[in-house]
Scaffold this active site. Structure first.
Site, PDB file in Angstrom:
ATOM      1  N   ASP A 102      -6.270   5.349  -4.408  1.00  0.00           N
ATOM      2  CA  ASP A 102      -6.279   4.244  -3.459  1.00  0.00           C
ATOM      3  C   ASP A 102      -5.192   3.299  -3.945  1.00  0.00           C
ATOM      4  OD1 ASP A 102      -6.769   2.185  -1.729  1.00  0.00           O
ATOM      5  OD2 ASP A 102      -8.954   2.318  -1.911  1.00  0.00           O
ATOM      6  N   GLU A 115      -5.045   7.660   0.067  1.00  0.00           N
ATOM      7  CA  GLU A 115      -5.517   7.006   1.297  1.00  0.00           C
ATOM      8  C   GLU A 115      -4.465   6.976   2.407  1.00  0.00           C
ATOM      9  OE1 GLU A 115      -6.807   2.899   0.957  1.00  0.00           O
ATOM     10  OE2 GLU A 115      -7.202   2.800   3.088  1.00  0.00           O
ATOM     11  N   LYS A 130     -15.318  -4.686  -8.475  1.00  0.00           N
ATOM     12  CA  LYS A 130     -16.766  -4.843  -8.676  1.00  0.00           C
ATOM     13  C   LYS A 130     -17.277  -3.845  -9.714  1.00  0.00           C
ATOM     14  CE  LYS A 130     -17.589  -4.739  -4.072  1.00  0.00           C
ATOM     15  NZ  LYS A 130     -16.277  -5.047  -3.479  1.00  0.00           N
ATOM     16  N   ASP A 151       0.855  -1.206   0.000  1.00  0.00           N
ATOM     17  CA  ASP A 151       0.000   0.000   0.000  1.00  0.00           C
ATOM     18  C   ASP A 151       0.890   1.255   0.000  1.00  0.00           C
ATOM     19  OD1 ASP A 151      -3.082  -0.864   1.383  1.00  0.00           O
ATOM     20  OD2 ASP A 151      -1.457  -2.255   1.403  1.00  0.00           O
ATOM     21  N   SER A 153     -12.875  -5.103  -3.334  1.00  0.00           N
ATOM     22  CA  SER A 153     -12.333  -3.955  -4.072  1.00  0.00           C
ATOM     23  C   SER A 153     -13.221  -3.388  -5.185  1.00  0.00           C
ATOM     24  CB  SER A 153     -10.959  -4.293  -4.681  1.00  0.00           C
ATOM     25  OG  SER A 153     -11.108  -4.938  -5.928  1.00  0.00           O
ATOM     26  N   ILE A 185      -3.856   0.515  -2.844  1.00  0.00           N
ATOM     27  CA  ILE A 185      -4.441  -0.831  -2.949  1.00  0.00           C
ATOM     28  C   ILE A 185      -5.842  -0.732  -2.382  1.00  0.00           C
ATOM     29  CG2 ILE A 185      -4.437  -3.227  -2.175  1.00  0.00           C
ATOM     30  CD1 ILE A 185      -1.528  -3.268  -2.072  1.00  0.00           C
ATOM     31  N   ASP A 186      -6.824  -0.921  -3.226  1.00  0.00           N
ATOM     32  CA  ASP A 186      -8.192  -1.012  -2.746  1.00  0.00           C
ATOM     33  C   ASP A 186      -8.478  -2.495  -2.582  1.00  0.00           C
ATOM     34  OD1 ASP A 186     -10.818  -0.093  -2.099  1.00  0.00           O
ATOM     35  OD2 ASP A 186     -11.453  -0.881  -4.039  1.00  0.00           O
ATOM     36  N   ASP A 244     -12.453   5.395  -2.991  1.00  0.00           N
ATOM     37  CA  ASP A 244     -13.076   4.074  -3.135  1.00  0.00           C
ATOM     38  C   ASP A 244     -14.148   4.048  -4.223  1.00  0.00           C
ATOM     39  OD1 ASP A 244     -11.664   2.537  -1.269  1.00  0.00           O
ATOM     40  OD2 ASP A 244     -12.828   3.343   0.397  1.00  0.00           O
ATOM     41  N   HIS A 268     -18.666  -4.442   5.446  1.00  0.00           N
ATOM     42  CA  HIS A 268     -18.646  -3.321   4.508  1.00  0.00           C
ATOM     43  C   HIS A 268     -19.973  -3.123   3.789  1.00  0.00           C
ATOM     44  CE1 HIS A 268     -13.974  -3.669   4.088  1.00  0.00           C
ATOM     45  NE2 HIS A 268     -14.371  -3.396   5.304  1.00  0.00           N
TER      46      HIS A 268
END
Ligand SMILES: Nc1ncnc2c1ncn2[C@@H]1O[C@H](COP(=O)(O)O)[C@@H](O)[C@H]1OP(=O)(O)O
Ligand SMILES: [Mg+2]
Ligand SMILES: [Mg+2]
Ligand SMILES: [Mg+2]
Length: 330
Positions: free
Chosen positions: A125, A71, A245, A48, A242, A127-128, A272, A218
């Protein structure tokens, strides 16, 4: 004539490819021993930090006046020498000219911009889906450019995403690129040939499937179960970590992405959803919150005037929104 945002698009692709490579290298070498837990109890890895350093450095060199909403910040790294050394080594394995520790920590902290309604800024981000990354499943490197509150460019690297969702053995690695009013394209990491993608044709929710987070914390999975039942969706949900989607909706692999709040006090972060929402709308779909409101990226680092997310192929959006309202207002 050069298309609008051609320079930003090309630089963004370069930065996201390098950061994605760094993430894959980390996964192949480590991973769990080099994970920290942040104050909000979410995990963060050397990848990250390294990915944020790489992207911020490349973007800052090309567009020195553009602020960045990223982030991560370097606070935890400054207190952990061995983790910091690892991030420096990793970052220098992908940038062209080696950077000092100070330059790398400062590059990470370029991400501290507060966002807002005016001017242009990037949001990142690195790493999402860190949890998906740690499991060897889906994660994404997500970079977008926002101008006066509107998302104009989105580049999303999904190194583990199968090109064909129905065939887990198909080639993995999808790089999604969208520019406002110019459509959304998919390519691999190695080959720059791009293919335009579109959302699914489904006229009715029952003709499609929906996707949602792997993490029950989430998105409320018992509510999504009821919503799917109300919409007569028989297919099992596609659960995936992540912003992949959003890629799945943009490519037409599924018709609906639901993110139903589990806590009243959680504010979604702009990094995000910025890229994902542009990708889906440029593919012909629609993204709103659970009240049917457009996502408002002009409110700072979070989407504080929105609750939850509904992304669809567009045609079925109102039906899905009505079902969400029925289930949530009962
Ligand atoms: N309670 C929550 N509701 C919605 N999203 C959350 C919540 N807690 C963390 N997240 C965010 O969800 C994203 C992962 O999404 P998904 O579950 O769809 O893969 C992460 O960016 C994570 O943020 P963070 O990076 O701060 O942990
Ligand atoms: Mg995180
Ligand atoms: Mg995230
Ligand atoms: Mg992240």
């Amino acid at each position: 004539m050069l298309k609008l945002y051609a320079g930003e698009r090309a630089k963004g692709i370069e930065a996201v490819i390098k950061a994605s490579k760094l993430c894959q290298a980390v996964f192949n070498k480590l991973v769990k021993s080099q994970t920290l837990v942040k104050e909000d109890a979410s995990p963060v890895t050397v990848a990250d930090f390294g990915a944020q350093a790489v992207v911020n450095h490349i973007i800052h060199q090309a567009f020195p006046n553009d602020p960045i909403v990223g982030e991560e910040d370097s606070k935890d790294l400054r207190e952990n020498q061995s983790l910091c050394d690892k991030v420096v080594e990793l970052t220098n394995s992908v940038v062209e000219t080696p950077l000092s520790t100070k330059q790398i920590l400062d590059a990470i902290d370029l991400g501290n911009y507060k966002g807002g309604p005016q001017g242009r800024f990037w949001t990142l981000d690195p790493i999402d889906g860190t949890k998906g990354f740690l499991r060897g499943e889906q994660f994404a490197v997500c970079l977008s450019l926002i101008v006066n509150g509107e998302v104009k460019v989105a580049i999303q690297g999904c190194p583990n995403l199968p090109r064909n969702i129905n065939d887990p053995n198909s080639q993995r690695g999808s790089l999604m690129v969208a520019v406002k009013h110019q459509g959304v394209f998919e390519r691999s990491f190695e080959d720059s040939k791009e293919t335009r993608v579109k959302v699914a044709d489904a006229e009715s929710p029952s003709d499609t499937s929906f996707c949602e987070s792997v993490e029950a914390a989430h998105s409320n999975q018992s509510d999504t179960f009821k919503i799917a039942e109300l919409l007569n969706i028989k297919n099992k949900p596609i659960r995936m970590d992540s912003q992949c989607k959003y890629a799945v909706i943009a490519r037409g692999d599924a018709g609906i992405y639901l993110r139903i709040p589990t806590r009243a006090d959680y504010q979604e972060k702009i990094w995000d959803h910025a890229g994902g929402s542009l990708m889906v709308s440029e593919a012909g779909g629609k993204v709103t919150d659970i009240d049917g409101k457009e996502l408002d990226f002009s409110q700072g680092r979070t989407l504080k005037s929105n609750r939850g997310i509904i992304a669809t192929n567009g045609k079925i959006h109102d039906q899905v929104l009505n079902a969400v309202k029925q289930v949530l207002h009962k």
